[in-house]
Design a protein around this motif. Sequence first.
Motif, short mmCIF file in Angstrom:
data_model
loop_
_atom_site.label_atom_id
_atom_site.label_comp_id
_atom_site.label_asym_id
_atom_site.label_seq_id
_atom_site.Cartn_x
_atom_site.Cartn_y
_atom_site.Cartn_z
N LYS A 155 -13.56 16.79 4.34
CA LYS A 155 -14.32 15.60 4.71
C LYS A 155 -14.03 15.19 6.14
O LYS A 155 -14.72 14.35 6.70
CB LYS A 155 -13.99 14.46 3.75
N SER A 156 -13.00 15.73 6.72
CA SER A 156 -12.69 15.44 8.12
C SER A 156 -11.90 16.61 8.69
O SER A 156 -11.37 17.45 7.97
CB SER A 156 -11.89 14.14 8.26
N THR A 157 -11.80 16.62 10.01
CA THR A 157 -11.02 17.67 10.68
C THR A 157 -9.53 17.34 10.65
O THR A 157 -8.71 18.20 10.96
CB THR A 157 -11.46 17.81 12.14
N LYS A 158 -9.19 16.07 10.36
CA LYS A 158 -7.81 15.56 10.42
C LYS A 158 -7.22 15.81 11.80
O LYS A 158 -6.04 16.12 11.95
CB LYS A 158 -6.95 16.20 9.33
N THR A 159 -8.05 15.67 12.82
CA THR A 159 -7.63 15.91 14.19
C THR A 159 -8.15 14.80 15.11
O THR A 159 -9.28 14.37 14.97
CB THR A 159 -8.14 17.27 14.70
N ILE A 160 -7.28 14.36 16.01
CA ILE A 160 -7.64 13.34 17.02
C ILE A 160 -7.72 14.02 18.38
O ILE A 160 -6.81 14.76 18.77
CB ILE A 160 -6.59 12.22 17.05
N GLY A 161 -8.79 13.77 19.11
CA GLY A 161 -8.90 14.27 20.48
C GLY A 161 -8.25 13.31 21.46
O GLY A 161 -8.42 12.09 21.34
N VAL A 162 -7.46 13.84 22.38
CA VAL A 162 -6.80 13.01 23.39
C VAL A 162 -7.24 13.48 24.76
O VAL A 162 -7.05 14.66 25.11
CB VAL A 162 -5.26 13.09 23.26
N LEU A 202 1.94 10.10 24.74
CA LEU A 202 1.65 11.11 23.71
C LEU A 202 2.66 11.04 22.58
O LEU A 202 2.32 11.30 21.42
CB LEU A 202 1.63 12.51 24.33
N ARG A 203 3.89 10.68 22.90
CA ARG A 203 4.91 10.52 21.84
C ARG A 203 4.50 9.42 20.88
O ARG A 203 4.64 9.56 19.64
CB ARG A 203 6.26 10.21 22.48
N GLY A 204 3.96 8.33 21.41
CA GLY A 204 3.48 7.25 20.55
C GLY A 204 2.28 7.68 19.73
O GLY A 204 2.18 7.35 18.53
N ILE A 205 1.36 8.43 20.34
CA ILE A 205 0.18 8.93 19.62
C ILE A 205 0.61 9.86 18.49
O ILE A 205 0.14 9.74 17.35
CB ILE A 205 -0.77 9.64 20.58
N CYS A 206 1.50 10.78 18.80
CA CYS A 206 1.95 11.75 17.80
C CYS A 206 2.64 11.08 16.62
O CYS A 206 2.48 11.49 15.47
CB CYS A 206 2.90 12.77 18.44
N SER A 207 3.41 10.03 16.92
CA SER A 207 4.13 9.33 15.85
C SER A 207 3.16 8.72 14.84
O SER A 207 3.31 8.90 13.63
CB SER A 207 5.01 8.23 16.47
N ALA A 208 2.13 8.03 15.33
CA ALA A 208 1.16 7.41 14.44
C ALA A 208 0.27 8.45 13.76
O ALA A 208 -0.06 8.34 12.58
CB ALA A 208 0.29 6.41 15.21
N ALA A 209 -0.11 9.49 14.51
CA ALA A 209 -0.96 10.53 13.94
C ALA A 209 -0.24 11.30 12.84
O ALA A 209 -0.80 11.57 11.77
CB ALA A 209 -1.41 11.49 15.04
N HIS A 210 1.02 11.63 13.10
CA HIS A 210 1.80 12.39 12.11
C HIS A 210 1.97 11.60 10.81
O HIS A 210 1.88 12.16 9.71
CB HIS A 210 3.17 12.73 12.69
N ALA A 211 2.16 10.30 10.94
CA ALA A 211 2.33 9.46 9.75
C ALA A 211 1.10 9.48 8.86
O ALA A 211 1.19 9.30 7.64
CB ALA A 211 2.66 8.02 10.16
N SER A 212 -0.07 9.70 9.48
CA SER A 212 -1.33 9.78 8.72
C SER A 212 -1.80 11.21 8.54
O SER A 212 -2.95 11.44 8.14
CB SER A 212 -2.41 8.95 9.42
N THR A 269 -3.57 4.70 18.63
CA THR A 269 -3.82 5.61 17.51
C THR A 269 -4.09 4.84 16.23
O THR A 269 -4.99 5.19 15.46
CB THR A 269 -2.62 6.55 17.31
N GLU A 270 -3.34 3.77 16.00
CA GLU A 270 -3.58 2.96 14.80
C GLU A 270 -4.97 2.32 14.85
O GLU A 270 -5.67 2.26 13.83
CB GLU A 270 -2.49 1.89 14.68
N CYS A 271 -5.39 1.88 16.03
CA CYS A 271 -6.74 1.32 16.17
C CYS A 271 -7.80 2.38 15.86
O CYS A 271 -8.80 2.10 15.19
CB CYS A 271 -6.94 0.79 17.59
N LEU A 272 -7.56 3.60 16.35
CA LEU A 272 -8.54 4.67 16.13
C LEU A 272 -8.60 5.06 14.66
O LEU A 272 -9.69 5.26 14.11
CB LEU A 272 -8.18 5.90 16.97
N LEU A 273 -7.45 5.15 14.00
CA LEU A 273 -7.42 5.48 12.58
C LEU A 273 -8.20 4.43 11.77
O LEU A 273 -8.95 4.78 10.85
CB LEU A 273 -5.98 5.59 12.08
#
Length: 342
Positions: free
Chosen positions: A58-65, A84-94, A307-311
């Motif tokens: 249903k999704s790629t489970k990928t965020i473009g940066v 990017l460390r902050g982005i990765c932290s939030a992305a990895h959690a989801s 990242t949280e806003c984007l999710l």
Amino acid sequence: MATTIIDVAKEANVSPSTVSRVIANNPRISERTKQKVREVMDRLDYHPNFQARNLAAKSTKTIGVIMASSSVLAFQNPFFPEVLRGICSAAHASKYGMYLSTGETEEEIFDEVVSMTQGRRVDGIILLYSKVKDRTMDYLQSIDFPFVVVGRPFENEASVTYVDNDNTAIAAEVVDYLLSLGHQDIAFVGGDINYVVSRDRLAGYQQALETAGIPFQQAYYLQDSTVNEDGASAIDALFHLPNRPTALIAHDDLTAYEIISILERKEINVPTDISIISFNNHVLSQHLRPPLTSVDIQIYDLGLEATECLLNKMDDPKLPATHRIIGAKIITRESCARRGID
């Protein structure tokens, strides 16, 4: 009507399965065939739909940066690894992965974003910059694709989700800090004026001077590109002014490092001869000689919050645009001193 894999196969005179193998860079397909198929894909403006290749997903489970410049240049600036460390932290959690732009020019970056979105390679995009009249941001808005900006948009601010510092206010606070140390002749080395962060910091600098009843002097204003290209001449010009500056604000720590290095070669002492303050508070700043006074803009939190806003936006596309302001504070060290005091 969008071009399909069947259209490409017909034009290239191969089977759809061969086109699919070319997209996957299958080693069993000859380089000659790959080249022919890729030329047809370019001519027909075909973008492989990676999501459609797995109908169960249903999704790629990928965020473009997306960075403002090539990854090679961007990673020379410590801002990007930290955000990017902050982005990765939030992305990895989801359980999301990250697709990082690699374009070298503004045109290549735009084309890459078009490919990302039309090919459904990502579910959403984070822009790590905000630029004046940005073609990429305009495109993402026009196709209603989920995206978030690290930085205040130049246009349509109310309708764009973004995360930023209050750069105007913090720049004014920096000027006030130097004024409190007795400085009035304050130079400002700003960033590229095509970026909103640079405009906002310059505005804060000018507003604080005006509030203090100090006229803005064009001779005190430089861009960091001038320092990077011919720093020695730029600093010479400042120090040969009738009222040479006793303090200087740098757009970021890297620019401050370069200025301090130039001053050292000219035997101009920091902070005895001139106080220096900058933005970003990189970890190296505390180890500089003298340790650099810098504004901590919470780079990690900028990436995390974006990242949280984007999710949230990807989960519910109907969510109204949100604006999150991340706090910033001056970290005082030894590169600033009271005017006239060693």
